[in-house]
Design a protein around this motif. Structure first.
Motif, PDB file in Angstrom:
ATOM      1  N   GLN A  76       0.828  -1.207   0.000  1.00  0.00           N
ATOM      2  CA  GLN A  76       0.000   0.000   0.000  1.00  0.00           C
ATOM      3  C   GLN A  76       0.863   1.258   0.000  1.00  0.00           C
ATOM      4  OE1 GLN A  76      -3.320  -0.058   2.648  1.00  0.00           O
ATOM      5  NE2 GLN A  76      -3.349   2.149   2.830  1.00  0.00           N
ATOM      6  N   ASP A  77       1.896   1.294   0.829  1.00  0.00           N
ATOM      7  CA  ASP A  77       2.795   2.450   0.864  1.00  0.00           C
ATOM      8  C   ASP A  77       3.522   2.637  -0.458  1.00  0.00           C
ATOM      9  OD1 ASP A  77       2.035   2.936   3.477  1.00  0.00           O
ATOM     10  OD2 ASP A  77       3.859   2.069   4.355  1.00  0.00           O
ATOM     11  N   LEU A  78       3.954   1.535  -1.062  1.00  0.00           N
ATOM     12  CA  LEU A  78       4.644   1.598  -2.356  1.00  0.00           C
ATOM     13  C   LEU A  78       3.735   2.175  -3.435  1.00  0.00           C
ATOM     14  CD1 LEU A  78       7.087   0.863  -4.192  1.00  0.00           C
ATOM     15  CD2 LEU A  78       6.014  -1.373  -4.486  1.00  0.00           C
ATOM     16  N   LEU A  79       2.496   1.691  -3.517  1.00  0.00           N
ATOM     17  CA  LEU A  79       1.562   2.194  -4.522  1.00  0.00           C
ATOM     18  C   LEU A  79       1.239   3.670  -4.303  1.00  0.00           C
ATOM     19  CD1 LEU A  79      -0.851  -0.848  -4.843  1.00  0.00           C
ATOM     20  CD2 LEU A  79       0.853  -0.069  -6.501  1.00  0.00           C
ATOM     21  N   ALA A  80       1.053   4.081  -3.050  1.00  0.00           N
ATOM     22  CA  ALA A  80       0.772   5.491  -2.761  1.00  0.00           C
ATOM     23  C   ALA A  80       1.956   6.367  -3.154  1.00  0.00           C
ATOM     24  CB  ALA A  80       0.438   5.670  -1.278  1.00  0.00           C
ATOM     25  N   VAL A  82       4.404   5.704  -5.398  1.00  0.00           N
ATOM     26  CA  VAL A  82       4.568   5.728  -6.856  1.00  0.00           C
ATOM     27  C   VAL A  82       3.509   6.621  -7.493  1.00  0.00           C
ATOM     28  CG1 VAL A  82       4.435   4.328  -8.951  1.00  0.00           C
ATOM     29  CG2 VAL A  82       5.769   3.525  -7.001  1.00  0.00           C
ATOM     30  N   ALA A  83       2.258   6.487  -7.061  1.00  0.00           N
ATOM     31  CA  ALA A  83       1.193   7.325  -7.615  1.00  0.00           C
ATOM     32  C   ALA A  83       1.497   8.801  -7.395  1.00  0.00           C
ATOM     33  CB  ALA A  83      -0.153   6.957  -6.983  1.00  0.00           C
ATOM     34  N   HIS A  84       1.939   9.140  -6.191  1.00  0.00           N
ATOM     35  CA  HIS A  84       2.229  10.553  -5.896  1.00  0.00           C
ATOM     36  C   HIS A  84       3.398  11.075  -6.721  1.00  0.00           C
ATOM     37  CE1 HIS A  84       3.474  14.112  -3.578  1.00  0.00           C
ATOM     38  NE2 HIS A  84       2.166  14.235  -3.411  1.00  0.00           N
ATOM     39  N   ARG A  85       4.446  10.255  -6.871  1.00  0.00           N
ATOM     40  CA  ARG A  85       5.611  10.682  -7.657  1.00  0.00           C
ATOM     41  C   ARG A  85       5.278  10.818  -9.141  1.00  0.00           C
ATOM     42  NH1 ARG A  85      11.043  10.722  -5.660  1.00  0.00           N
ATOM     43  NH2 ARG A  85      11.368  11.403  -7.793  1.00  0.00           N
ATOM     44  N   VAL A  86       4.468   9.916  -9.659  1.00  0.00           N
ATOM     45  CA  VAL A  86       4.156   9.913 -11.092  1.00  0.00           C
ATOM     46  C   VAL A  86       3.048  10.902 -11.432  1.00  0.00           C
ATOM     47  CG1 VAL A  86       3.237   8.500 -12.984  1.00  0.00           C
ATOM     48  CG2 VAL A  86       4.959   7.550 -11.448  1.00  0.00           C
ATOM     49  N   LEU A  87       2.006  10.951 -10.606  1.00  0.00           N
ATOM     50  CA  LEU A  87       0.820  11.744 -10.918  1.00  0.00           C
ATOM     51  C   LEU A  87       0.730  13.052 -10.147  1.00  0.00           C
ATOM     52  CD1 LEU A  87      -1.687   8.770 -10.728  1.00  0.00           C
ATOM     53  CD2 LEU A  87      -0.700   9.754 -12.803  1.00  0.00           C
ATOM     54  N   GLY A  88       1.547  13.197  -9.089  1.00  0.00           N
ATOM     55  CA  GLY A  88       1.448  14.371  -8.236  1.00  0.00           C
ATOM     56  C   GLY A  88       0.290  14.269  -7.256  1.00  0.00           C
ATOM     57  N   SER A  89      -0.357  13.125  -7.221  1.00  0.00           N
ATOM     58  CA  SER A  89      -1.503  12.875  -6.357  1.00  0.00           C
ATOM     59  C   SER A  89      -1.602  11.376  -6.119  1.00  0.00           C
ATOM     60  CB  SER A  89      -2.785  13.368  -7.038  1.00  0.00           C
ATOM     61  OG  SER A  89      -3.929  12.894  -6.361  1.00  0.00           O
ATOM     62  N   THR A  90      -2.229  11.006  -5.021  1.00  0.00           N
ATOM     63  CA  THR A  90      -2.432   9.577  -4.792  1.00  0.00           C
ATOM     64  C   THR A  90      -3.730   9.100  -5.443  1.00  0.00           C
ATOM     65  OG1 THR A  90      -3.492  10.013  -2.667  1.00  0.00           O
ATOM     66  CG2 THR A  90      -1.127   9.529  -2.646  1.00  0.00           C
ATOM     67  N   SER A  91      -4.473  10.013  -6.055  1.00  0.00           N
ATOM     68  CA  SER A  91      -5.741   9.686  -6.713  1.00  0.00           C
ATOM     69  C   SER A  91      -5.560   9.631  -8.220  1.00  0.00           C
ATOM     70  CB  SER A  91      -6.759  10.775  -6.411  1.00  0.00           C
ATOM     71  OG  SER A  91      -7.791  10.278  -5.645  1.00  0.00           O
ATOM     72  N   VAL A  92      -6.208   8.661  -8.836  1.00  0.00           N
ATOM     73  CA  VAL A  92      -6.185   8.548 -10.291  1.00  0.00           C
ATOM     74  C   VAL A  92      -7.580   8.146 -10.769  1.00  0.00           C
ATOM     75  CG1 VAL A  92      -5.382   6.146 -10.246  1.00  0.00           C
ATOM     76  CG2 VAL A  92      -5.024   7.514 -12.284  1.00  0.00           C
ATOM     77  N   HIS A  93      -8.023   8.777 -11.845  1.00  0.00           N
ATOM     78  CA  HIS A  93      -9.312   8.420 -12.441  1.00  0.00           C
ATOM     79  C   HIS A  93      -9.053   7.595 -13.687  1.00  0.00           C
ATOM     80  CE1 HIS A  93     -13.551   8.633 -13.340  1.00  0.00           C
ATOM     81  NE2 HIS A  93     -13.231   8.885 -14.594  1.00  0.00           N
ATOM     82  N   GLY A 127      -4.014   6.777  -1.392  1.00  0.00           N
ATOM     83  CA  GLY A 127      -3.592   7.448  -0.159  1.00  0.00           C
ATOM     84  C   GLY A 127      -4.407   7.062   1.055  1.00  0.00           C
ATOM     85  N   VAL A 128      -5.469   6.301   0.866  1.00  0.00           N
ATOM     86  CA  VAL A 128      -6.292   5.861   2.001  1.00  0.00           C
ATOM     87  C   VAL A 128      -6.068   4.365   2.215  1.00  0.00           C
ATOM     88  CG1 VAL A 128      -8.048   7.630   1.623  1.00  0.00           C
ATOM     89  CG2 VAL A 128      -8.317   5.421   0.537  1.00  0.00           C
ATOM     90  N   ALA A 129      -6.317   3.925   3.426  1.00  0.00           N
ATOM     91  CA  ALA A 129      -6.101   2.517   3.756  1.00  0.00           C
ATOM     92  C   ALA A 129      -6.969   1.618   2.887  1.00  0.00           C
ATOM     93  CB  ALA A 129      -6.408   2.273   5.230  1.00  0.00           C
ATOM     94  N   PHE A 130      -6.379   0.551   2.387  1.00  0.00           N
ATOM     95  CA  PHE A 130      -7.134  -0.417   1.594  1.00  0.00           C
ATOM     96  C   PHE A 130      -8.116  -1.147   2.499  1.00  0.00           C
ATOM     97  CE2 PHE A 130      -3.515  -1.328  -1.675  1.00  0.00           C
ATOM     98  CZ  PHE A 130      -3.605  -0.028  -2.115  1.00  0.00           C
ATOM     99  N   GLU A 131      -9.259  -1.478   1.928  1.00  0.00           N
ATOM    100  CA  GLU A 131     -10.216  -2.288   2.668  1.00  0.00           C
ATOM    101  C   GLU A 131      -9.632  -3.690   2.831  1.00  0.00           C
ATOM    102  OE1 GLU A 131     -14.845  -3.797   2.373  1.00  0.00           O
ATOM    103  OE2 GLU A 131     -13.949  -2.761   0.675  1.00  0.00           O
ATOM    104  N   GLN A 132      -9.705  -4.222   4.034  1.00  0.00           N
ATOM    105  CA  GLN A 132      -9.213  -5.571   4.293  1.00  0.00           C
ATOM    106  C   GLN A 132     -10.412  -6.480   4.508  1.00  0.00           C
ATOM    107  OE1 GLN A 132      -6.194  -5.652   7.316  1.00  0.00           O
ATOM    108  NE2 GLN A 132      -5.166  -3.870   6.465  1.00  0.00           N
ATOM    109  N   LEU A 133     -10.452  -7.559   3.752  1.00  0.00           N
ATOM    110  CA  LEU A 133     -11.582  -8.476   3.790  1.00  0.00           C
ATOM    111  C   LEU A 133     -11.159  -9.837   4.316  1.00  0.00           C
ATOM    112  CD1 LEU A 133     -12.977  -7.781   0.195  1.00  0.00           C
ATOM    113  CD2 LEU A 133     -13.750  -6.768   2.332  1.00  0.00           C
ATOM    114  N   ASP A 134     -12.047 -10.473   5.046  1.00  0.00           N
ATOM    115  CA  ASP A 134     -11.866 -11.866   5.400  1.00  0.00           C
ATOM    116  C   ASP A 134     -12.169 -12.685   4.149  1.00  0.00           C
ATOM    117  OD1 ASP A 134     -13.515 -14.507   6.327  1.00  0.00           O
ATOM    118  OD2 ASP A 134     -11.806 -14.083   7.650  1.00  0.00           O
ATOM    119  N   TYR A 135     -11.265 -13.560   3.767  1.00  0.00           N
ATOM    120  CA  TYR A 135     -11.371 -14.288   2.506  1.00  0.00           C
ATOM    121  C   TYR A 135     -12.658 -15.099   2.422  1.00  0.00           C
ATOM    122  CZ  TYR A 135      -9.904 -17.194  -1.426  1.00  0.00           C
ATOM    123  OH  TYR A 135      -9.829 -17.823  -2.635  1.00  0.00           O
TER     124      TYR A 135
END
Length: 143
Positions: A76-80, A82-93, A127-135
């Motif tokens: 999760q930290d890695l994806l946030a 990378v998104a911020h470095r590449v897009l300037g934001s942790t959000s992508v549409h 940038g927000v915590a991923f939802e964690q599901l019981d399998y």
């Protein structure tokens, strides 16, 4: 296994390949490095066309004394980051499309033929915590 040469059928090209890095990375952890990773290209010897490229990039990560919860946080930290470095934001549409690619869904009509159905798109926020599901619970809810 040792590195080897093969022939890529669709590209009619000779490729020099090696096996997955998993065993080599695990040996480094056993040897005393507490964290190792490899970011590398992967290939599959299958068809190539305008909608499918069997080449992709993967990351393998190993950390001594870490469990799946640590790996989830690292991912999760890695994806946030990378998104911020590449897009300037942790959000992508991701825009919807009717091509059957990213952002669309496929459905089957009454004859059983698959066809693409366009969607409006989706916004992902890394940038927000991923939802964690019981399998098992998630499987039961999906049925």
């Amino acid at each position: 296994a040792r590195p080897f040469s093969t022939h890529h059928n669709s590209l009619d090209a000779k490729l020099h390949m090696r096996v997955a890095p998993e065993l080599y990375l695990k040996r480094l952890v056993v040897g005393g490095l507490d964290r190792v990773y490899e970011l590398g290209k992967c290939f599959r010897n299958e068809g190539v066309d305008a909608t499918h490229n069997p080449e992709f990039t993967s990351v393998e990560v190993y950390q001594a004394y870490a469990d799946y919860k640590d790996m989830m946080l690292l991912t999760q930290d890695l994806l946030a980051h990378v998104a911020h470095r590449v897009l300037g934001s942790t959000s992508v549409h991701i825009k919807g499309s009717g091509t059957g690619g990213c952002g669309s869904t496929s459905a089957r009509d009454s004859s059983g033929s698959a066809h693409a159905r366009g969607v409006e798109g989706v916004t992902l926020d890394f940038g927000v915590a991923f939802e964690q599901l019981d399998y098992m619970e998630a499987l039961a809810n999906a049925a």
